[in-house]
Design a protein around this motif. Structure first.
Motif, PDB file in Angstrom:
ATOM      1  N   PRO A  24       0.771  -1.279   0.018  1.00  0.00           N
ATOM      2  CA  PRO A  24      -0.001  -0.138   0.090  1.00  0.00           C
ATOM      3  C   PRO A  24       0.651   1.270  -0.189  1.00  0.00           C
ATOM      4  N   PRO A  25       0.160   2.256  -0.338  1.00  0.00           N
ATOM      5  CA  PRO A  25       1.156   3.906  -0.147  1.00  0.00           C
ATOM      6  C   PRO A  25       1.805   3.758   1.298  1.00  0.00           C
ATOM      7  N   HIS A  26       3.009   4.180   1.129  1.00  0.00           N
ATOM      8  CA  HIS A  26       3.776   4.676   2.514  1.00  0.00           C
ATOM      9  C   HIS A  26       4.856   5.460   2.098  1.00  0.00           C
ATOM     10  N   ARG A  27       5.730   5.864   3.211  1.00  0.00           N
ATOM     11  CA  ARG A  27       7.000   6.512   2.884  1.00  0.00           C
ATOM     12  C   ARG A  27       7.922   6.239   4.161  1.00  0.00           C
ATOM     13  N   HIS A  28       8.972   6.415   4.064  1.00  0.00           N
ATOM     14  CA  HIS A  28      10.102   6.087   5.082  1.00  0.00           C
ATOM     15  C   HIS A  28      11.195   6.757   4.876  1.00  0.00           C
ATOM     16  N   GLY A  29      12.147   7.184   6.235  1.00  0.00           N
ATOM     17  CA  GLY A  29      13.043   7.876   6.530  1.00  0.00           C
ATOM     18  C   GLY A  29      14.153   7.230   5.989  1.00  0.00           C
ATOM     19  N   TYR A  79      10.248   1.693  12.627  1.00  0.00           N
ATOM     20  CA  TYR A  79      11.196   1.420  11.596  1.00  0.00           C
ATOM     21  C   TYR A  79      11.373   2.414  10.585  1.00  0.00           C
ATOM     22  N   ARG A  80      11.209   3.809  11.016  1.00  0.00           N
ATOM     23  CA  ARG A  80      11.020   4.969  10.168  1.00  0.00           C
ATOM     24  C   ARG A  80      10.228   4.828   9.164  1.00  0.00           C
ATOM     25  N   THR A  81       8.988   4.292   9.167  1.00  0.00           N
ATOM     26  CA  THR A  81       7.891   3.967   8.171  1.00  0.00           C
ATOM     27  C   THR A  81       6.554   4.895   8.740  1.00  0.00           C
ATOM     28  N   GLU A  82       6.000   5.184   7.620  1.00  0.00           N
ATOM     29  CA  GLU A  82       4.367   5.559   7.714  1.00  0.00           C
ATOM     30  C   GLU A  82       3.540   5.147   6.753  1.00  0.00           C
ATOM     31  N   LEU A  83       2.682   4.211   7.028  1.00  0.00           N
ATOM     32  CA  LEU A  83       1.975   3.861   6.174  1.00  0.00           C
ATOM     33  C   LEU A  83       0.631   4.937   5.772  1.00  0.00           C
ATOM     34  N   LEU A  84       0.317   5.263   4.533  1.00  0.00           N
ATOM     35  CA  LEU A  84      -0.498   6.336   4.282  1.00  0.00           C
ATOM     36  C   LEU A  84      -1.817   5.734   3.936  1.00  0.00           C
ATOM     37  N   ALA A 105      14.332   9.530   0.341  1.00  0.00           N
ATOM     38  CA  ALA A 105      13.751   9.419   1.798  1.00  0.00           C
ATOM     39  C   ALA A 105      12.595  10.261   1.803  1.00  0.00           C
ATOM     40  N   ASN A 106      11.484   9.884   2.477  1.00  0.00           N
ATOM     41  CA  ASN A 106      10.471  10.528   3.026  1.00  0.00           C
ATOM     42  C   ASN A 106       9.345  10.921   2.033  1.00  0.00           C
TER      43      ASN A 106
END
Length: 174
Positions: free
Chosen positions: A66-71, A169-174, A104-105
């Motif tokens: 799914p859509p996500h982003r991470h550092g 784990y420096r991740t964000e699920l959008l 990143a991000n």
């Protein structure tokens, strides 16, 4: 070969060892099923002094996260097939032999929009993504194994665990 005294490069660290990933030797690598895909952890942060991890990804038609982003940076090299990446809302299709870097991000996701399986390598730098995957995925016996069929209850539990662990784990699920 000994470095010169004036070398700007630090000396060799003999504590670090050569790491060789042998995908044909299923006994030495960890294989996991995640979101219907099968991932093989080729190189871990432990093996690379935390600098990066390398993951072999087998993505069936329609597969992908799914859509996500991470550092951290994430680079993909398509080995077989084609994958459509959605990066900041824009779509680009990447074919075998091509690579793409996700800064990143940045919000992103990928999907196999073809009718054939695809395979790619993902390198995350610094390492850590492999640890997240190992926490939330299901172990499978080989790179070519079918992911387990999960009940709605099991899918909900995996999703909750992924959401609960994401920030660590420096991740964000959008």
């Amino acid at each position: 070969m000994t470095p010169t005294a004036n070398s700007p490069i630090p000396p060799d660290d003999p504590r670090r060892q050569l790491a060789v990933a042998r995908p044909g030797d299923d006994g030495s690598l960890q294989h996991i099923a995640l979101v219907g895909d099968v991932y093989t952890i080729l190189l871990t942060g432990e093996q690379t002094d935390g600098r990066y991890c390398l993951i072999d990804m087998r993505v069936p038609p329609g597969g992908g996260p799914p859509p996500h982003r991470h550092g951290f940076e994430e680079m993909f090299t398509i080995l077989e097939g084609e994958i459509q990446f959605t990066f900041r809302g824009e779509e680009v299709t990447v074919h075998a032999g091509e690579s793409v870097n996700i800064p990143a991000n940045a919000p992103h996701f990928f999907r196999n929009v073809s009718d054939r399986p695809a395979r790619m390598h993902s390198m995350c730098t610094p390492a850590g993504q492999e640890e997240y995957f190992l926490q939330v995925a299901d172990p499978v016996p080989s790179a070519t194994a079918q992911p387990p069929e999960l009940t709605d209850t099991e899918l909900a539990a995996r999703s909750k665990k992924a959401t609960d662990l994401a920030a660590h784990y420096r991740t964000e699920l959008l």
